[in-house]
Design an enzyme around this catalytic site. Structure first.
Site, PDB file in Angstrom:
ATOM      1  N   CYS A 265     -74.034 -18.083   7.774  1.00 25.50           N
ATOM      2  CA  CYS A 265     -74.524 -16.950   6.970  1.00 25.50           C
ATOM      3  C   CYS A 265     -74.838 -17.284   5.514  1.00 25.50           C
ATOM      4  O   CYS A 265     -75.981 -17.154   5.092  1.00 25.50           O
ATOM      5  CB  CYS A 265     -73.512 -15.815   7.021  1.00 25.50           C
TER       6      CYS A 265
HETATM    7  N1  LIG Z   1     -71.691 -15.264  12.463  1.00 25.12           N
HETATM    8  C1  LIG Z   1     -71.329 -14.477  11.475  1.00 25.12           C
HETATM    9  O1  LIG Z   1     -70.265 -14.645  10.874  1.00 25.12           O
HETATM   10  C2  LIG Z   1     -72.204 -13.326  11.061  1.00 25.12           C
HETATM   11  C3  LIG Z   1     -71.664 -12.336  10.222  1.00 25.12           C
HETATM   12  C4  LIG Z   1     -72.484 -11.285   9.834  1.00 25.12           C
HETATM   13  C5  LIG Z   1     -73.810 -11.235  10.234  1.00 25.12           C
HETATM   14  N2  LIG Z   1     -74.319 -12.227  11.018  1.00 25.12           N
HETATM   15  C6  LIG Z   1     -75.713 -12.119  11.463  1.00 25.12           C
HETATM   16  O2  LIG Z   1     -75.705 -11.639  12.802  1.00 25.12           O
HETATM   17  C7  LIG Z   1     -76.765 -12.248  13.556  1.00 25.12           C
HETATM   18  C8  LIG Z   1     -76.184 -12.977  14.752  1.00 25.12           C
HETATM   19  O3  LIG Z   1     -75.382 -14.041  14.284  1.00 25.12           O
HETATM   20  P1  LIG Z   1     -74.415 -14.855  15.249  1.00 25.12           P
HETATM   21  O4  LIG Z   1     -73.645 -15.781  14.398  1.00 25.12           O
HETATM   22  O5  LIG Z   1     -73.718 -13.915  16.149  1.00 25.12           O
HETATM   23  O6  LIG Z   1     -75.501 -15.680  16.117  1.00 25.12           O
HETATM   24  P2  LIG Z   1     -75.214 -16.579  17.412  1.00 25.12           P
HETATM   25  O7  LIG Z   1     -76.201 -17.681  17.352  1.00 25.12           O
HETATM   26  O8  LIG Z   1     -73.762 -16.873  17.513  1.00 25.12           O
HETATM   27  O9  LIG Z   1     -75.568 -15.597  18.612  1.00 25.12           O
HETATM   28  C9  LIG Z   1     -76.853 -15.137  18.909  1.00 25.12           C
HETATM   29  C10 LIG Z   1     -76.954 -14.977  20.415  1.00 25.12           C
HETATM   30  O10 LIG Z   1     -78.181 -14.336  20.724  1.00 25.12           O
HETATM   31  C11 LIG Z   1     -78.684 -14.905  21.929  1.00 25.12           C
HETATM   32  N3  LIG Z   1     -80.125 -14.594  22.023  1.00 25.12           N
HETATM   33  C12 LIG Z   1     -81.150 -15.134  21.343  1.00 25.12           C
HETATM   34  N4  LIG Z   1     -82.302 -14.533  21.675  1.00 25.12           N
HETATM   35  C13 LIG Z   1     -81.999 -13.608  22.614  1.00 25.12           C
HETATM   36  C14 LIG Z   1     -82.763 -12.654  23.331  1.00 25.12           C
HETATM   37  N5  LIG Z   1     -84.082 -12.550  23.176  1.00 25.12           N
HETATM   38  N6  LIG Z   1     -82.128 -11.860  24.216  1.00 25.12           N
HETATM   39  C15 LIG Z   1     -80.781 -11.957  24.400  1.00 25.12           C
HETATM   40  N7  LIG Z   1     -80.009 -12.826  23.721  1.00 25.12           N
HETATM   41  C16 LIG Z   1     -80.610 -13.637  22.834  1.00 25.12           C
HETATM   42  C17 LIG Z   1     -78.362 -16.381  21.793  1.00 25.12           C
HETATM   43  O11 LIG Z   1     -78.377 -17.043  23.042  1.00 25.12           O
HETATM   44  C18 LIG Z   1     -76.960 -16.312  21.168  1.00 25.12           C
HETATM   45  O12 LIG Z   1     -75.942 -16.302  22.146  1.00 25.12           O
HETATM   46  C19 LIG Z   1     -77.510 -13.143  12.571  1.00 25.12           C
HETATM   47  O13 LIG Z   1     -78.575 -12.426  12.016  1.00 25.12           O
HETATM   48  C20 LIG Z   1     -76.468 -13.425  11.500  1.00 25.12           C
HETATM   49  O14 LIG Z   1     -77.045 -13.721  10.267  1.00 25.12           O
HETATM   50  C21 LIG Z   1     -73.539 -13.266  11.456  1.00 25.12           C
END
Ligand SMILES: NC(=O)c1ccc[n+]([C@@H]2O[C@H](COP(=O)([O-])OP(=O)(O)OC[C@H]3O[C@@H](n4cnc5c(N)ncnc54)[C@H](O)[C@@H]3O)[C@@H](O)[C@H]2O)c1
Length: 427
Positions: A265
């Site tokens: 992030c």
């Molecule tokens: N990780 C954190 O600590 C955190 C905290 C706050 C906000 N965010 C935000 O939240 C969002 C997600 O982050 P994350 O860390 O969970 O990502 P991640 O990469 O862990 O998970 C994303 C998931 O989405 C899946 N995916 C991708 N395209 C897809 C589709 N078309 N249909 C279904 N599934 C699909 C991927 O396979 C993956 O499992 C990002 O925008 C990030 O910036 C993350």
């Protein structure tokens, strides 16, 4: 309520599992069939403290996972979009995954009679929901936002390593709403959370997420910069931070000098905001410096080591901690990557250990380093030890007896280490 969550990563799986434990019927969707299978077997596909036990309570009951968006969305009252929004090489946000996810949701909406609320939880640049995602939903569904489906932006603030706790005890809930009805549905979903709720328009909610993350990133680079100056003056930065924290206007959080921030992030959100600002014709000098300080910070630890011991070629070095912070196996943008790569470039022989990130580390470093099964094994033959993640199990002076120890994260007070032969990156 019936909830669909698109993207079962750190945010989606924690959100889905948390909502299921509040009694909602949750259907998780992911394109990764391996993750889907694991979730259906009540196994968390990644390490996050407390997540698997919580998943075990709902999986197969009111929580299931699928690779088919339409299966989950057809009957949903609320559809959360939680897919990744990485940045491209130039720092600009990459919307490929989120565009695909909302396209799939839009196609499903075309064939349904329901009027769900679509909630953007992924972090997106201000204006993205209005200018990119709503048009995609309307185009693919043939329906009108506001009339046929609701839209909200609900940024996520959870911290990896404490994500489950943060889900149940958020500091605030921010709801950006297309219209009053959309916001009301989300307020209803969160009615049992006793925390301040801020309702805004869509793009205000989007930038609140960036402003929050970029502020934290700025605080870290700030204290690291102070730490780099203190190091040259022979001053302990932690005493300085303690002195600053006694001022009620300065909170003590995020004032721990070290090898810099990582994870999925802070680096990418700061870069994406820089890129968005530049597109608007504004040069965000402060934010550019935040990134610059952070990119150099991991290498400062290696510099400190080399200054103290000279040539690193063929030196046996143990690296303790690989995840970008304790409590997670996430190595995305972890400072450990830069540190290990720099040690390898200088010809060092690296043995690494992390309590949970070893699989991810193997995917990154392959055969270039040795992997130890325990911290004790990692340090056994090592001449030098670098502490890169502040896991509590490293808070053990017995590990370091007779070794030279270099701290990238402050763990124990330097004079607690018996050998006295230790040094911190900023202290
Ligand atoms: N990780 C954190 O600590 C955190 C905290 C706050 C906000 N965010 C935000 O939240 C969002 C997600 O982050 P994350 O860390 O969970 O990502 P991640 O990469 O862990 O998970 C994303 C998931 O989405 C899946 N995916 C991708 N395209 C897809 C589709 N078309 N249909 C279904 N599934 C699909 C991927 O396979 C993956 O499992 C990002 O925008 C990030 O910036 C993350």
């Amino acid at each position: 309520m019936k909830v669909a969550v698109i993207g079962a990563g750190y945010v989606g799986l924690v959100t889905g599992t948390g909502l299921a434990s509040c009694g909602h019927d949750v259907s998780l969707v992911d394109i990764d069939a391996r993750k889907v299978a694991m979730i259906n077997q009540a196994k968390a596909p990644f390490y996050e403290a407390g997540l698997e036990p919580l998943l075990q309570k709902s999986a197969g009951k009111n929580l299931g996972a699928t690779v088919e968006t339409n299966k989950a969305v057809t009957t949903a009252d609320v559809v959360f979009i939680c897919v990744q929004t990485y940045c491209q090489d130039d720092g600009a946000i990459d919307l490929t995954h989120i565009k695909q996810a909302v396209t799939d949701v839009g196609k499903t909406l075309k064939a349904t009679r329901s009027h769900p609320l679509v909630v953007i939880k992924s972090t997106v640049i201000p204006g993205t929901t209005e200018k990119v995602l709503i048009p995609l939903l309307e185009e693919n569904s043939g329906k009108k936002s506001g009339d046929d489906f609701g839209v909200a932006v609900n940024p996520e603030f959870l911290r990896e390593g404490q994500a489950v706790e943060d889900f149940f005890n958020p500091d605030r809930i921010v709801i950006g709403e297309l219209d009053n009805d959309s916001g009301d549905i989300l307020c209803q979903l969160y009615q049992d959370f006793h925390t301040p709720v801020l309702r805004t328009d869509l793009k205000t909610a989007e930038i609140i997420k960036y402003a929050s993350n970029v502020f934290l990133a700025t605080k870290i680079s700030f204290i690291n910069e102070i730490g780099n100056i203190c190091k040259k003056l022979g001053i302990d930065t932690y005493k300085v931070a303690q002195g600053m924290s006694l001022d009620s206007r300065i909170s003590p959080h995020f004032l721990s000098a070290g090898v810099g921030f990582g994870g999925s992030c802070l680096p990418k959100d700061t870069k994406a905001l820089i890129s968005a600002a530049q597109e608007l014709g504004y040069q965000p000098h402060l934010l550019q410096s935040v990134i610059r300080v952070n990119e150099e910070q991991p290498l400062r630890l290696v510099e400190v080591v080399a200054k103290r011991v000279g040539e690193l070629s063929r030196r046996k070095i143990a690296v303790l901690g690989l995840a970008f912070k304790p409590g997670t196996d996430d190595m995305r943008d972890s400072p450990a990557i830069k540190i290990v790569n720099e040690l390898l470039r200088l010809g060092a022989l690296v043995t690494a250990y992390d309590p949970v990130a070893m699989d991810n580390a193997r995917g990154i470093f392959g055969e270039q380093i040795e992997y130890a099964a325990t911290a004790e094994d990692a340090v056994l033959d090592a001449e030098l030890i670098l502490i890169v993640t502040e896991w509590s199990e490293f808070n053990n002076p017995a590990l370091y007896r007779g070794k030279k120890v270099f701290y990238g994260r402050r763990l124990i007070s330097p004079n607690q280490v018996n050998s006295g032969d230790c040094e911190g990156v900023c202290w």
